[in-house]
Design a protein around this motif. Structure first.
Motif, PDB file in Angstrom:
ATOM      1  N   ILE A  61       0.838  -1.202   0.000  1.00  0.00           N
ATOM      2  CA  ILE A  61       0.000   0.000   0.000  1.00  0.00           C
ATOM      3  C   ILE A  61       0.871   1.250   0.000  1.00  0.00           C
ATOM      4  N   CYS A  62       1.917   1.270   0.816  1.00  0.00           N
ATOM      5  CA  CYS A  62       2.809   2.434   0.871  1.00  0.00           C
ATOM      6  C   CYS A  62       3.528   2.646  -0.458  1.00  0.00           C
ATOM      7  N   THR A  63       3.951   1.549  -1.083  1.00  0.00           N
ATOM      8  CA  THR A  63       4.612   1.659  -2.382  1.00  0.00           C
ATOM      9  C   THR A  63       3.651   2.209  -3.421  1.00  0.00           C
ATOM     10  N   SER A  64       2.418   1.729  -3.391  1.00  0.00           N
ATOM     11  CA  SER A  64       1.408   2.204  -4.329  1.00  0.00           C
ATOM     12  C   SER A  64       1.140   3.688  -4.127  1.00  0.00           C
ATOM     13  N   MET A  65       1.063   4.107  -2.881  1.00  0.00           N
ATOM     14  CA  MET A  65       0.788   5.520  -2.594  1.00  0.00           C
ATOM     15  C   MET A  65       1.972   6.404  -2.957  1.00  0.00           C
TER      16      MET A  65
END
Length: 126
Positions: A61-65
């Motif tokens: 999720i952090c990478t996507s954001m």
């Protein structure tokens, strides 16, 4: 996520399988001895697998954001993508448990007394 780390997806799948197996073994007291075998107990540690799964999901999720320019749109997309996938595994067992409770097909007190499990005896008192 644009640049998926495929082995992280594999680790999440293995973690989910370990959680399933730990719940399965824990449900049936007649085969719970399997979890006490030294080599197998590593592969049946559901708590560790949940922690690994949550960390890898958070990383994704952090990478996507971080790859997206618009945080609000990304958060909305993440929530919508996961809502139905997570709602069904919560709703369906709840409905099944309610139906089993209503028809009297629960035996927590008997299982709790045979395993000396205080939590299970308090879960659904007779």
């Amino acid at each position: 996520m644009k640049n998926r780390v495929l082995y992280f997806d594999g680790l999440k799948g293995i973690s989910a399988l370990i959680v399933f197996l730990s719940h399965f073994i824990g449900t049936f007291t007649c085969i719970s001895w399997i979890a006490k075998i030294p080599i197998l107990n590593i592969f049946l540690d559901g708590t560790m697998a949940v922690h690994v799964f949550i960390m890898l999901s958070g990383f994704g999720i952090c990478t996507s954001m971080s790859q997206s320019g618009d945080i609000a749109t990304t958060v909305g997309r993440i929530v919508l993508k996961r809502y139905f996938r997570l709602a069904l595994p919560i709703v369906i067992p709840t409905i099944i448990a309610y139906i089993l409770y209503e028809i009297g097909a629960y035996h927590n007190q008997e299982v709790a007394s045979s395993t000396n499990n205080q939590w299970l005896s308090a879960l659904m008192p007779s």
